[in-house]
Design a protein around this motif. Sequence first.
Motif, PDB file in Angstrom:
ATOM      1  N   ALA A 188       0.852  -1.185   0.000  1.00  0.00           N
ATOM      2  CA  ALA A 188       0.000   0.000   0.000  1.00  0.00           C
ATOM      3  C   ALA A 188       0.897   1.247   0.000  1.00  0.00           C
ATOM      4  CB  ALA A 188      -0.920   0.007   1.225  1.00  0.00           C
ATOM      5  N   PRO A 189       0.343   2.399  -0.407  1.00  0.00           N
ATOM      6  CA  PRO A 189       1.124   3.639  -0.372  1.00  0.00           C
ATOM      7  C   PRO A 189       1.125   4.246   1.029  1.00  0.00           C
ATOM      8  CG  PRO A 189      -1.017   4.049  -1.362  1.00  0.00           C
ATOM      9  CD  PRO A 189      -0.961   2.572  -1.085  1.00  0.00           C
ATOM     10  N   TYR A 190       2.284   4.778   1.443  1.00  0.00           N
ATOM     11  CA  TYR A 190       2.438   5.371   2.775  1.00  0.00           C
ATOM     12  C   TYR A 190       3.163   6.708   2.677  1.00  0.00           C
ATOM     13  CZ  TYR A 190       1.201   0.876   4.922  1.00  0.00           C
ATOM     14  OH  TYR A 190       0.547  -0.263   5.323  1.00  0.00           O
ATOM     15  N   ALA A 191       2.775   7.625   3.595  1.00  0.00           N
ATOM     16  CA  ALA A 191       3.455   8.917   3.707  1.00  0.00           C
ATOM     17  C   ALA A 191       3.154   9.499   5.076  1.00  0.00           C
ATOM     18  CB  ALA A 191       2.987   9.875   2.610  1.00  0.00           C
TER      19      ALA A 191
ATOM     20  N   LYS B  56       9.257  13.309   2.483  1.00  0.00           N
ATOM     21  CA  LYS B  56       9.581  13.752   1.128  1.00  0.00           C
ATOM     22  C   LYS B  56       8.573  13.306   0.073  1.00  0.00           C
ATOM     23  CE  LYS B  56      13.347  15.642   2.630  1.00  0.00           C
ATOM     24  NZ  LYS B  56      13.417  17.118   2.766  1.00  0.00           N
ATOM     25  N   GLY B  57       7.770  12.287   0.367  1.00  0.00           N
ATOM     26  CA  GLY B  57       6.826  11.815  -0.633  1.00  0.00           C
ATOM     27  C   GLY B  57       6.153  10.525  -0.207  1.00  0.00           C
TER      28      GLY B  57
ATOM     29  N   TRP C  67       5.176  10.346  -5.817  1.00  0.00           N
ATOM     30  CA  TRP C  67       5.723   9.023  -5.532  1.00  0.00           C
ATOM     31  C   TRP C  67       7.253   9.044  -5.435  1.00  0.00           C
ATOM     32  CZ3 TRP C  67       3.229   4.676  -4.201  1.00  0.00           C
ATOM     33  CH2 TRP C  67       1.861   4.574  -4.488  1.00  0.00           C
ATOM     34  N   ILE C  68       7.753   8.168  -4.575  1.00  0.00           N
ATOM     35  CA  ILE C  68       9.181   7.851  -4.533  1.00  0.00           C
ATOM     36  C   ILE C  68       9.332   6.548  -5.300  1.00  0.00           C
ATOM     37  CG2 ILE C  68      11.154   7.292  -3.058  1.00  0.00           C
ATOM     38  CD1 ILE C  68       9.445   8.772  -0.801  1.00  0.00           C
TER      39      ILE C  68
END
Length: 277
Positions: free
Chosen positions: A164-167, A214-215, A175-176
């Motif tokens: 999953a995406p995390y920030a 940062k992203g 995105w990184i």
Amino acid sequence: MDEKDLDWSDLHLFLAVARDGGLSAAAKSTRRSAATLGRRMHALERTLKRELFIRHDRGYELTAEGRDLMVALAEIETRILRLAATPDQTERPLIKISAGTWTTLALLECLDSITGTPPDIRLRFISAEKTLNIPHREVVIGFRNHRPTGENLAGRKLMQVEFAPYAVPGAPERWIKVLADTPSARWLDRTVGNDALCEVNAPRNSLDLALAGKGIALLPTFIGDAQQALHRTGNTVQELSHDQWLVTHQDDRHLPEVRRAIDRLCRVLKRPGPPRP
């Protein structure tokens, strides 16, 4: 076979070749030349009247009779070492483990639970996205994203891995991107293309950058959910979900130190159960 025909030192060299998966690697550990080891293995096979190895360009693979001999000799070797060692000379057996970046990170955080209290095994973690060769003894235990298919391999099914995406809150919605030969990196490449905040070639760097605000990083949920500073910014990516398997060689899994390591690794990852060939 007459016992007088058997050179017992050849059995010691046989164990080295069997464990290292070939002559070149065994030459380093035994300090004998590959040519000498090759001659000694042929001589041992003639003496025993058994074919012990299947010889490939990539190494030596044990036959069924070779595996039986290795198991028997390993048990004898263990008994001899225990009888010969004094308490302060006893060396903990080494277990080599290969896993991807994220599984390695999770396991290192539970190191004491795996090595034992007091420690009774030594661990060597080889963090690699590529699959290392267990039959050739590059590693003893490997973590895979699919059930093992080799006839000499045994596997134990562990947890299901999801991404999953995390920030962190307030981080840029960019995105990184990870440049690696993994399903998650390929998904990022297809999804993000060149529209990324930055690109890194080490997956761990994407976690570091996400924690620094940062992203967005694409992370396994068992890693992302464990970071209190991070929050999911979207749903799990269903096409990246897969079962995780702990894989070892059929012969090695019966060794006491390997058995202990497997049981502890599975307890750490919350999935008990016997290996299945």
